[in-house]
Design a protein around this motif. Structure first.
Motif, PDB file in Angstrom:
ATOM      1  N   GLN B  18       0.833  -1.193   0.000  1.00 20.20           N
ATOM      2  CA  GLN B  18       0.000   0.000   0.000  1.00 20.20           C
ATOM      3  C   GLN B  18       0.868   1.244   0.000  1.00 20.20           C
ATOM      4  N   ILE B  19       1.979   1.168   0.756  1.00 18.81           N
ATOM      5  CA  ILE B  19       2.882   2.322   0.826  1.00 18.81           C
ATOM      6  C   ILE B  19       3.566   2.533  -0.524  1.00 18.81           C
ATOM      7  N   VAL B  20       4.056   1.452  -1.095  1.00 21.97           N
ATOM      8  CA  VAL B  20       4.704   1.532  -2.408  1.00 21.97           C
ATOM      9  C   VAL B  20       3.744   2.136  -3.428  1.00 21.97           C
ATOM     10  N   ASP B  21       2.526   1.599  -3.458  1.00 25.83           N
ATOM     11  CA  ASP B  21       1.545   2.079  -4.430  1.00 25.83           C
ATOM     12  C   ASP B  21       1.258   3.557  -4.241  1.00 25.83           C
ATOM     13  N   TYR B  22       1.126   3.938  -2.980  1.00 27.83           N
ATOM     14  CA  TYR B  22       0.804   5.338  -2.695  1.00 27.83           C
ATOM     15  C   TYR B  22       1.902   6.265  -3.206  1.00 27.83           C
ATOM     16  N   ILE B  23       3.145   5.876  -2.985  1.00 23.32           N
ATOM     17  CA  ILE B  23       4.251   6.747  -3.393  1.00 23.32           C
ATOM     18  C   ILE B  23       4.358   6.799  -4.918  1.00 23.32           C
ATOM     19  N   ILE B  24       4.178   5.649  -5.555  1.00 28.20           N
ATOM     20  CA  ILE B  24       4.196   5.658  -7.021  1.00 28.20           C
ATOM     21  C   ILE B  24       3.087   6.558  -7.550  1.00 28.20           C
ATOM     22  N   TYR B  25       1.918   6.380  -6.956  1.00 25.09           N
ATOM     23  CA  TYR B  25       0.777   7.205  -7.347  1.00 25.09           C
ATOM     24  C   TYR B  25       1.101   8.684  -7.202  1.00 25.09           C
ATOM     25  N   SER B  26       1.748   9.027  -6.064  1.00 19.67           N
ATOM     26  CA  SER B  26       2.062  10.434  -5.798  1.00 19.67           C
ATOM     27  C   SER B  26       3.075  10.982  -6.793  1.00 19.67           C
ATOM     28  N   VAL B  27       4.020  10.148  -7.182  1.00 15.47           N
ATOM     29  CA  VAL B  27       5.017  10.604  -8.149  1.00 15.47           C
ATOM     30  C   VAL B  27       4.349  10.834  -9.501  1.00 15.47           C
ATOM     31  N   ILE B  28       3.535   9.872  -9.914  1.00 16.31           N
ATOM     32  CA  ILE B  28       2.854  10.006 -11.202  1.00 16.31           C
ATOM     33  C   ILE B  28       2.011  11.268 -11.246  1.00 16.31           C
ATOM     34  N   ASN B  29       1.365  11.559 -10.129  1.00 18.34           N
ATOM     35  CA  ASN B  29       0.452  12.693 -10.115  1.00 18.34           C
ATOM     36  C   ASN B  29       1.087  13.984  -9.613  1.00 18.34           C
ATOM     37  N   GLY B  30       2.416  13.985  -9.516  1.00 14.94           N
ATOM     38  CA  GLY B  30       3.100  15.224  -9.184  1.00 14.94           C
ATOM     39  C   GLY B  30       2.983  15.664  -7.737  1.00 14.94           C
ATOM     40  N   ILE B  31       2.436  14.812  -6.881  1.00 12.24           N
ATOM     41  CA  ILE B  31       2.328  15.184  -5.465  1.00 12.24           C
ATOM     42  C   ILE B  31       3.710  15.117  -4.820  1.00 12.24           C
TER      43      ILE B  31
END
Lengths: 137, 137, 137, 137
Positions: B18-31
DNA sequence: GTGGTCTAGACCACA
DNA sequence: GTGGTCTAGACCACG
């Protein structure tokens, strides 16, 4: 006749779950019909080349989900009444799941077109697996 | 700064993933931006209330995927160059999401055919919404 | 004459036990009278659509309990003297029924205390009904 | 601390079911509280002197019933939200079960008074069993 | 250390 | 012959 199922030992998906999924899939798609007898636990263990307890676990899971019905000494059968969510509720659920899925993929920068393609690919693979299987062992 | 991430303990998805996914998601979305510093493993473990090793495992995964970069004694940073999130990583995620989606619908007694139909219907509706103005999400 | 007995395949109670219970019940309630001939094992197996051995087992149990009496080549009959259904047999049955009842309520999250309260309430209501006339069930 | 449960090997009730029943009983009666950690499968196996897999099976059953919640690598916990039938429905169910029970016993020529006595006896025995246990091994 | 899965093999109850 | 339970012991994923 035995199932046309080949267990995938490298996917990481537990054997028992692959069996459960396969049977659910078969029931949904009318390949297995209500009242139909499943292979005995021992026979399926031989066919799939796994331990008896693995089959027992798979069948137990299915019984918990009310998808099959077991009578000791007689065998395991597809339940006569499948636990069907009533139609309108099912449609709502379907809509929600699909909507959620589309939201998720879009948050990962994946287009709906890509997702549909992947879904079709996976569905196709699963079908192929089932057709291919059974000739081994 | 702390993440806006809540771990879901009942989803069955491991915390580290869940943590990995969240960080990848954040990088993709510029967060999270290239070069940005991530919380220390200790801090994140406290924030998310999980075991330290869980964070270590998540960061290792991310480092392995070249999404973050660890500098001994300094901290962990989002990599300056995000090599191929768009390629291999996205494809993996896509496959996982699709596979999970198919599992879910089948556990509700919904066939893949029905789901594909509903997805296309929803996609079509969204497109129509956009053309009409799209202000009512 | 055939029994008015339908086997319940989903209750989990073995067929042979359902048959035993039914016959004991019939004897207690005068539906089967001392000396009366029971169906042959073959006939009953056909009627109830179960395996012959299942009937054999049921009749053996009954013979063991001295409730029926088998005459080689002639048939199986309700024993002329029903020795102690009122004592040991009834007590066993009582214990089984009570135990099953407690299991059932606990699986519905109901405490034994609540159940005892409800039982007493129902018993009390029934008594009141009887005094008032008792014509409405 | 370990459970105050002693397995009865002569009752015919499977070990795993005795464990399930005991935990359900404990939850209903507030002995185990939501969120409370259960003994590890290995510890309980040692305490009860049964095989690890027997405990695994018991805990799985409880998880299926949504009574406990398992987090891999962390442990097994009493679920925060117990699957409570909503109150009016629970009351109806209770009434039906009790009514059915009274009908059944009366068809076996057993009086309500006898049944209540037996119920209290069984309940008392169960409590005694739980108190007694735990000092062995 | 925690649970999850699997194997090999045994004994029992039911049909 | 059919499923149900249990044991002993192993390897893996997660925290």
């Amino acid at each position: 006749m035995a199932f046309s199922l080949k267990l995938n030992s490298s996917s990481g998906v537990p054997y028992y779950k692959q069996i459960v999924d396969y049977i659910i899939y078969s029931v949904i798609n009318g390949i297995l019909k209500p009242g139909e007898k499943l292979p005995t636990v021992r026979q399926l263990a031989v066919d799939l080349q796994v331990n008896l307890n693995t089959i027992v676990k798979a069948y137990s899971e299915l019984e918990h989900k009310s998808i099959v019905h077991t009578q000791q000494g007689t065998g395991t059968f597809i339940a006569e009444t499948q636990p069907d969510i009533d139609n309108s509720e099912k449609k709502n659920k379907l809509h929600d799941l699909c909507s959620l899925f589309l939201d998720e993929i879009s948050s990962f920068g994946i287009s709906a077109r890509e997702a549909l393609g992947m879904l079709e690919k996976i569905i196709h693979e699963k079908r192929a697996d089932k057709k291919r299987g059974g000739s081994h062992a």
